[in-house]
Design an enzyme around this catalytic site. Structure first.
Site, PDB file in Angstrom:
ATOM      1  N   ASP A 270       5.066   4.209  -0.244  1.00  0.00           N
ATOM      2  CA  ASP A 270       4.769   5.459   0.424  1.00  0.00           C
ATOM      3  C   ASP A 270       5.672   5.555   1.661  1.00  0.00           C
ATOM      4  OD1 ASP A 270       1.631   7.282   0.739  1.00  0.00           O
ATOM      5  OD2 ASP A 270       3.707   7.869   1.159  1.00  0.00           O
TER       6      ASP A 270
HETATM    7  C1  GLC Z   1       3.147  11.075   2.408  1.00  0.00           C
HETATM    8  C2  GLC Z   1       2.031  10.862   1.422  1.00  0.00           C
HETATM    9  C3  GLC Z   1       2.473  10.782  -0.006  1.00  0.00           C
HETATM   10  C4  GLC Z   1       3.699  11.658  -0.199  1.00  0.00           C
HETATM   11  C5  GLC Z   1       4.819  11.062   0.609  1.00  0.00           C
HETATM   12  C6  GLC Z   1       6.087  11.927   0.533  1.00  0.00           C
HETATM   13  O1  GLC Z   1       2.926  10.327   3.556  1.00  0.00           O
HETATM   14  O2  GLC Z   1       1.161   9.761   1.654  1.00  0.00           O
HETATM   15  O3  GLC Z   1       1.376  11.211  -0.824  1.00  0.00           O
HETATM   16  O4  GLC Z   1       4.050  11.691  -1.570  1.00  0.00           O
HETATM   17  O5  GLC Z   1       4.475  10.862   1.957  1.00  0.00           O
HETATM   18  O6  GLC Z   1       5.840  13.173   1.094  1.00  0.00           O
END
Ligand code: GLC
Length: 711
Positions: free
Chosen positions: A246
């Site tokens: 993430d």
């Molecule tokens: C965010 C979220 C994730 C998302 C990623 C890219 O922090 O936790 O669900 O896909 O970053 O935006």
């Protein structure tokens, strides 16, 4: 490939629209082969230019991947995922994801960070809005439907598919206190039987990628959790796709307290099976030296690179790197009448009728004067909900506009904001709202949350209506006109006064749960409000009476002292009933349904058998309508405690007035299995109950016996 080029494939950066220096730096990274994918950029014009840099100006000419959060629609914004789950209609949800893929791929995107499949048993958690609620079976069915929709079950050969990414692996929704990113402590049995199930379903449905979660599970941050990524996901389930961290989660292993520096964090993540580092910049900049010094096995880098290149290969990018960058397709694929019609249909199906005393609903289209009160009724941004992708507020038909379009021009609509739509805190709008209610034949009062009150990091300690909304509801209710409350919200709310009033006083006779319905909010809600569509949605998550009851969910254990009202020494509260305000699976209709007694194909089951369960459902009302027939089981006695109910099947059916349908469910041994004290996946002999009904509480039951267990 040089080591630098290999590590480049494992680096993902967020395109910076604001900073030209960073943009130029990333263009240089592309030429040097130091980036494998981007998030945050879409549109054929932009993505084609960067793809051209990669395939024409870099040494190895490896195409880039472009990823985004395509969560519930793309330019045609569909209802938020929690609302879609409330339709209990996997075919409609699959279609929603298919349309999202058609639109997002037309704008140059290869990869969506969806479906979000996190089970949420704590509605304080802002991201409950993004998943399919509290149940692993419903969550698994919806996860598989979305993977099929996005990626045709893993066949990425067509350029209108997206690489799906089930997230956030795992148990992200178990955050203590409902506080996003917080610690998760749970038994391996709960982890496997509740939180992992939807991921397993997504992998079986062909999800090509998984995103590891921010949180730790039992002391090990997911971004460094080799047991769950390498042993369970890859070892036990045979997942061969790629794992992406993430956002900056690799670097966050440092504040987690398991890595002393960036390089250590990178080694932990790569060794745990995380192939791509989202935005930390560690894989791309901090690992090369370690490999050269022999402190990091290059084989780990190679296997990650292989998975990334395979994803690009499966998307057909080595054959034609421009197949997702077709300007003509982009022009003709967005917001088409067909997509808008599907969004309206999905929205109608997502609406849950919570209350309808004295059949106030549906309202007549012959009303001469109707008051519409509540700024959410005209809140374009909130109608789109969180994670609205390329959704544009200009494309939204608000609830107010939908009502105006549904009524004849002669109808007088008195609109009053009632509250400020940022904080709901001031009462300045009350007088005008009350006046509107006094001047109207009926009142639609729109209450709830803004889109910003749920979603990532948007957690609430209270589930009450924010601000002064209840005070407004009491004031409008006191005017005494026929009153319908329409909820727009991203989580279950403890709307006790609306539902039950105070001490027998009258309360709101009709309540419609609409969540955030996307660009077709207005037409869909008006279809239901004025009877052009009979609502059939069911709650995908329990509505607590208070945050103090959390965790509260239907598939709970019985305990040794199950709650008995009036019996002090049983599991309950002094200050609140122990039951939820509304149970999982609950939802009404403008008609009524009756269930016959369940019929079992056999009174007992052996290992290889399949038990068939049938039930007759009759529409006993005057209107055609949909009913979601729900099928639950209970293992009465086992070597470990088992939930009082577990959803094992459901079917949304349509019945004409007076029509009876026989609905059939098949039960296999696998459906009865659980992890015993030794964590073996078993079925044990003994008696089981089956329950069938239109929600998880009002059910018809039957019983069968398993003579010999195994698995
Ligand atoms: C965010 C979220 C994730 C998302 C990623 C890219 O922090 O936790 O669900 O896909 O970053 O935006």
């Amino acid at each position: 490939m040089t080591l630098e080029e290999k590590l480049g494939q494992l680096a993902q950066y967020r395109w910076s629209w604001r900073d030209d220096t960073v943009k130029e730096q990333y263009r240089q990274y592309i030429r040097e082969g130091r980036v494998g994918s981007f998030l945050g950029i879409a549109g054929v014009g932009h993505t084609r230019e960067l793809q051209r840099l990669a395939v024409e100006e870099s040494r190895l000419k490896i195409p880039l991947l472009f990823a985004e959060d395509v969560i519930h629609g793309w330019r045609t914004t569909f209802p938020v995922p929690l609302a879609e789950a409330g339709s209990w209609d996997p075919a409609a949800v699959e279609r929603s994801a298919r349309i999202a893929a058609i639109e997002a791929s037309a704008m140059g995107l290869h990869w969506t960070f969806a479906p979000m499949v996190d089970i949420a048993r704590d509605p304080r958690w802002g991201r409950i809005v993004e998943g399919s609620g509290e149940d692993p079976y419903l969550g698994s069915v919806m996860a598989a439907a979305r993977v099929r929709g996005f990626s045709r079950g893993g066949d990425l050969s067509a350029p209108n598919t997206l690489l799906a990414c089930a997230k956030h692996f795992a148990a992200y929704g178990g955050a203590e206190g409902g506080r996003d990113y917080n610690t998760v402590e749970l038994s391996e049995r709960t982890l496997r039987e509740i939180y992992l199930e939807p991921f397993r379903a997504a992998v079986q449905a062909g999800a090509g990628s998984i995103m590891s979660a921010f949180n730790e599970v039992n002391g090990v941050p997911m971004t460094a959790n080799g047991w769950m990524i390498n042993d369970i996901l890859r070892g036990e389930w045979g997942f061969t796709g790629l794992v992406v961290s993430d956002y900056t989660a690799v670097a966050e292993l440092q504040p987690h307290g398991v890595a002393a520096n960036r390089a250590e964090a990178g080694v932990l993540a790569l060794a745990a099976g995380v192939d791509i580092d989202m935005v930390s910049g560690i894989y791309g900049n901090d690992l090369e030296e370690l490999v050269r010094q022999g402190k990091l096995d290059e084989a780990l880098v190679d296997q990650a690179v292989r998975r990334v290149l395979e994803a690009k290969y499966r998307l057909g990018l080595f054959d034609d790197p421009y197949r997702y960058h077709d300007a003509e397709r982009e022009k003709t694929s967005l917001l088409t009448p067909e997509h808008l019609a599907a969004a309206r249909e999905m929205a109608r199906k997502s609406i849950v009728l919570l209350k309808n005393e004295k059949e106030i609903l549906p309202l007549s289209k012959n009303l001469k004067t109707l008051a519409v009160i509540g700024a959410l009724a005209d809140d374009r941004r909130s109608s789109l909900g969180p994670w609205s992708g390329a959704g544009d507020t200009a494309d939204v038909v608000t609830l107010l506009e939908g009502i105006e379009r549904a009524l004849p021009a002669s109808a007088k609509i008195l609109y009053a904001e009632g509250y400020d739509k940022k904080t709901f805190t001031d009462r300045g709008g009350f007088a005008r709202a009350i006046q509107a209610a006094k001047s109207a034949e009926a009142v639609i009062l729109v209450l709830g949350e803004t889109a910003g009150m749920s979603g990532e990091a948007s957690n609430r300690a209270s589930l009450d209506l924010p601000g002064e909304q209840e005070a407004l509801a009491r004031a409008i209710h006191a005017v005494g006109k026929p009153l319908v409350v329409v909820l727009m919200n991203g989580r279950p709310l403890s709307i006790n006064w609306l539902v039950e009033g105070s001490f027998g006083a009258e309360n709101v006779p009709a309540i419609l749960e609409t969540w955030f319905l996307g660009v077709q909010t207005g037409p869909a809600a008006a279809d239901v409000l004025f009877g052009d569509y009979n609502p059939g949605g069911k709650l995908p998550a329990t509505f607590p009476r208070s945050a103090g009851q959390i965790p509260i969910y239907y598939n709970h254990k019985n305990t040794g002292r199950p709650p008995i009202a009036g019996e002090h020494y049983t599991s309950q509260y002094l200050d609140l009933p122990f039951t939820p305000l509304y149970p999982f699976g609950y939802g009404l209709s403008y008609t009524t349904f009756e269930y016959g007694a369940p019929r079992l194909s056999v009174p007992e089951m052996e290992f290889i058998d399949t038990l068939t369960v049938e039930v007759n459902v009759t529409n006993t009302g005057k209107r055609p309508g949909d009913e979601v027939v729900q099928f639950y089981i209970q293992d009465e006695v086992a070597s470990v405690t088992r939930p009082v109910k577990q959803l094992r099947g459901f079917r949304r059916i349509h019945l004409e007035p007076g029509e009876t349908q026989t609905v059939t469910f098949q039960l296999t041994f696998e459906d009865l299995a659980f992890y015993n004290q030794e964590m073996q996946w078993v079925v044990e002999p003994g008696f089981f109950k089956v329950f069938l009904g239109g929600n998880s509480v009002e059910v018809q039951e039957a019983r069968f016996e398993i003579r010999s267990g195994k698995l």
